[in-house]
Write an enzyme that holds these catalytic residues in place. Sequence first.
Site, PDB file in Angstrom:
ATOM      1  N   MET A  70      35.550  72.898  -0.738  1.00 21.38           N
ATOM      2  CA  MET A  70      34.092  72.556  -1.403  1.00 21.38           C
ATOM      3  C   MET A  70      33.957  73.239   0.242  1.00 21.38           C
ATOM      4  O   MET A  70      32.863  73.082   1.299  1.00 21.38           O
ATOM      5  CB  MET A  70      34.297  70.820  -0.588  1.00 21.38           C
ATOM      6  CG  MET A  70      34.176  70.063  -1.964  1.00 21.38           C
ATOM      7  SD  MET A  70      35.187  68.598  -1.146  1.00 21.38           S
ATOM      8  CE  MET A  70      36.567  68.569  -0.524  1.00 21.38           C
ATOM      9  N   SER A 127      44.007  61.355  -0.734  1.00 16.39           N
ATOM     10  CA  SER A 127      43.635  62.672   0.168  1.00 16.39           C
ATOM     11  C   SER A 127      43.532  62.131   1.322  1.00 16.39           C
ATOM     12  O   SER A 127      43.272  60.694   2.096  1.00 16.39           O
ATOM     13  CB  SER A 127      41.904  62.167  -0.366  1.00 16.39           C
ATOM     14  OG  SER A 127      41.171  63.193   0.674  1.00 16.39           O
ATOM     15  N   MET A 129      35.814  70.714   3.503  1.00 16.42           N
ATOM     16  CA  MET A 129      34.926  71.197   3.690  1.00 16.42           C
ATOM     17  C   MET A 129      34.136  71.650   4.915  1.00 16.42           C
ATOM     18  O   MET A 129      34.760  71.620   5.382  1.00 16.42           O
ATOM     19  CB  MET A 129      33.805  69.244   4.199  1.00 16.42           C
ATOM     20  CG  MET A 129      35.018  68.461   2.756  1.00 16.42           C
ATOM     21  SD  MET A 129      34.180  67.176   3.275  1.00 16.42           S
ATOM     22  CE  MET A 129      34.842  65.854   1.588  1.00 16.42           C
ATOM     23  N   ASP A 155      38.498  62.529  -9.509  1.00 15.29           N
ATOM     24  CA  ASP A 155      38.222  62.606  -7.335  1.00 15.29           C
ATOM     25  C   ASP A 155      36.803  62.587  -7.386  1.00 15.29           C
ATOM     26  O   ASP A 155      35.989  62.597  -7.708  1.00 15.29           O
ATOM     27  CB  ASP A 155      38.051  64.308  -6.981  1.00 15.29           C
ATOM     28  CG  ASP A 155      38.635  63.954  -5.102  1.00 15.29           C
ATOM     29  OD1 ASP A 155      38.496  62.843  -4.705  1.00 15.29           O
ATOM     30  OD2 ASP A 155      38.868  65.367  -4.454  1.00 15.29           O
ATOM     31  N   MET A 178      34.953  65.540 -10.924  1.00 15.58           N
ATOM     32  CA  MET A 178      34.647  65.390  -9.466  1.00 15.58           C
ATOM     33  C   MET A 178      33.625  63.509 -10.070  1.00 15.58           C
ATOM     34  O   MET A 178      33.196  64.009 -10.897  1.00 15.58           O
ATOM     35  CB  MET A 178      33.423  65.860  -9.043  1.00 15.58           C
ATOM     36  CG  MET A 178      34.123  67.049  -7.926  1.00 15.58           C
ATOM     37  SD  MET A 178      35.581  66.829  -6.334  1.00 15.58           S
ATOM     38  CE  MET A 178      34.055  65.344  -5.384  1.00 15.58           C
ATOM     39  N   HIS A 185      41.321  71.534  -1.923  1.00 12.74           N
ATOM     40  CA  HIS A 185      40.540  71.318  -2.769  1.00 12.74           C
ATOM     41  C   HIS A 185      39.371  71.630  -1.635  1.00 12.74           C
ATOM     42  O   HIS A 185      38.326  71.114  -0.572  1.00 12.74           O
ATOM     43  CB  HIS A 185      40.310  69.876  -2.922  1.00 12.74           C
ATOM     44  CG  HIS A 185      39.245  69.522  -3.648  1.00 12.74           C
ATOM     45  ND1 HIS A 185      38.439  68.318  -3.519  1.00 12.74           N
ATOM     46  CD2 HIS A 185      37.904  70.103  -3.859  1.00 12.74           C
ATOM     47  CE1 HIS A 185      36.825  68.218  -4.168  1.00 12.74           C
ATOM     48  NE2 HIS A 185      36.691  69.434  -4.428  1.00 12.74           N
ATOM     49  N   ASP A 219      41.021  67.947   1.442  1.00 11.15           N
ATOM     50  CA  ASP A 219      39.809  68.023   1.335  1.00 11.15           C
ATOM     51  C   ASP A 219      38.894  69.013   2.537  1.00 11.15           C
ATOM     52  O   ASP A 219      39.116  68.415   4.053  1.00 11.15           O
ATOM     53  CB  ASP A 219      39.007  67.179   1.325  1.00 11.15           C
ATOM     54  CG  ASP A 219      39.379  66.101  -0.328  1.00 11.15           C
ATOM     55  OD1 ASP A 219      38.715  65.930  -1.009  1.00 11.15           O
ATOM     56  OD2 ASP A 219      39.832  65.109   0.063  1.00 11.15           O
ATOM     57  N   HIS A 257      46.261  65.830  -1.151  1.00 12.15           N
ATOM     58  CA  HIS A 257      45.364  66.435  -1.520  1.00 12.15           C
ATOM     59  C   HIS A 257      44.404  66.712  -0.544  1.00 12.15           C
ATOM     60  O   HIS A 257      44.598  65.181   0.480  1.00 12.15           O
ATOM     61  CB  HIS A 257      44.390  65.017  -2.548  1.00 12.15           C
ATOM     62  CG  HIS A 257      43.181  65.799  -2.697  1.00 12.15           C
ATOM     63  ND1 HIS A 257      43.322  66.301  -4.482  1.00 12.15           N
ATOM     64  CD2 HIS A 257      41.679  65.844  -2.562  1.00 12.15           C
ATOM     65  CE1 HIS A 257      41.748  67.019  -4.348  1.00 12.15           C
ATOM     66  NE2 HIS A 257      41.080  66.073  -3.290  1.00 12.15           N
TER      67      HIS A 257
HETATM   68  C1  DX5 Z   1      35.606  64.023  -2.143  1.00  5.62           C
HETATM   69  C2  DX5 Z   1      36.444  64.260  -1.893  1.00  5.62           C
HETATM   70  C3  DX5 Z   1      37.591  63.452  -2.578  1.00  5.62           C
HETATM   71  C4  DX5 Z   1      37.308  61.988  -1.191  1.00  5.62           C
HETATM   72  C5  DX5 Z   1      37.480  60.698  -2.031  1.00  5.62           C
HETATM   73  O1  DX5 Z   1      34.406  64.798  -1.481  1.00  5.62           O
HETATM   74  O2  DX5 Z   1      36.571  64.903  -2.250  1.00  5.62           O
HETATM   75  O3  DX5 Z   1      39.751  63.364  -1.991  1.00  5.62           O
HETATM   76  O4  DX5 Z   1      38.302  61.850  -0.338  1.00  5.62           O
HETATM   77  O5  DX5 Z   1      37.474  59.539  -1.470  1.00  5.62           O
HETATM   78  P1  DX5 Z   1      37.697  58.040  -1.922  1.00  5.62           P
HETATM   79  O6  DX5 Z   1      39.348  58.094  -3.091  1.00  5.62           O
HETATM   80  O7  DX5 Z   1      37.470  56.950  -1.235  1.00  5.62           O
HETATM   81  O8  DX5 Z   1      36.718  58.244  -2.659  1.00  5.62           O
HETATM   82 ZN    ZN Z   2      39.030  66.135  -2.800  1.00  5.61          ZN
END
Ligand code: DX5
Ligand code: ZN
Length: 227
Positions: free
Chosen positions: A72, A12, A41, A177, A141, A70, A39, A37
């Site tokens: 969110m 990520s 948000m 994840d 998750m 991904h 993320d 990956h």
């Molecule tokens: C959390 C994200 C993850 C995050 C994982 O909301 O979706 O992808 O970056 O990070 P680690 O591996 O540090 O838990």
């Molecule tokens: Zn993620």
Amino acid sequence: MSFDRSIKIAPSILSADFANFGEEIRAIEDQGADWVHVDVMDGHFVPNLTFGPPAVKAFRPHVKTFMDVHLMISPVDPYIEAYAEAGADMITAHVEAGPHIHRTLQAIKAQGVKAGVALNPGTPVEAISDVLDLADMVLVMTVNPGFGGQKFIHSGVEKTRRVREMIGDREIHIQIDGGVTPQTAPLVAEAGADVLVAGSAVFKGGSVQAAEVYGANMQAIRDSISS
Ligand code: DX5
Ligand code: ZN
């Protein structure tokens, strides 16, 4: 390409140097990352803000493997086309992000990209049982989404096993994840996961100048599974 259920590591870039994404992506891919990956948000569905479509579009030319986006965000449907046009190979949406996950997955597929459906730790697997035929991946998750570096939630292991049973012989990936480390990776791999997202566990201690640390961190996760 035939369906591949072998273990894949998807770093990520939430844990990368935000001033240097192009080189960070090159570094993790050179060191053996299978997917990248991303993320996304929105400060509403999750309490953090990251990448809009222009940022994802800027990452695209640097990703030679597979860009897994991904989302969110809520609502999600109005933004699917923009993230597909930005170059996502797969778009994953959360079942909790709106009332119509079936429509959301149809909209993702209509863009000609792969579709993933994500489950938060508090959401039962039954929430996705009627949309599996539209999904290329189920994302389990193992932290509450929003931040990297959180502690792995162990109920995700049994949940992964139930998702694996539910999938049967369908060609659907299972992605994990959150909190993936050499300690937790073997648990979810044994339960049936094949795509492991890892942020802090891949990037910790490394940099684009010391990219071999990223490689060693990824190898430590792979070794934890095969041993
Ligand atoms: C959390 C994200 C993850 C995050 C994982 O909301 O979706 O992808 O970056 O990070 P680690 O591996 O540090 O838990
Ligand atoms: Zn993620």
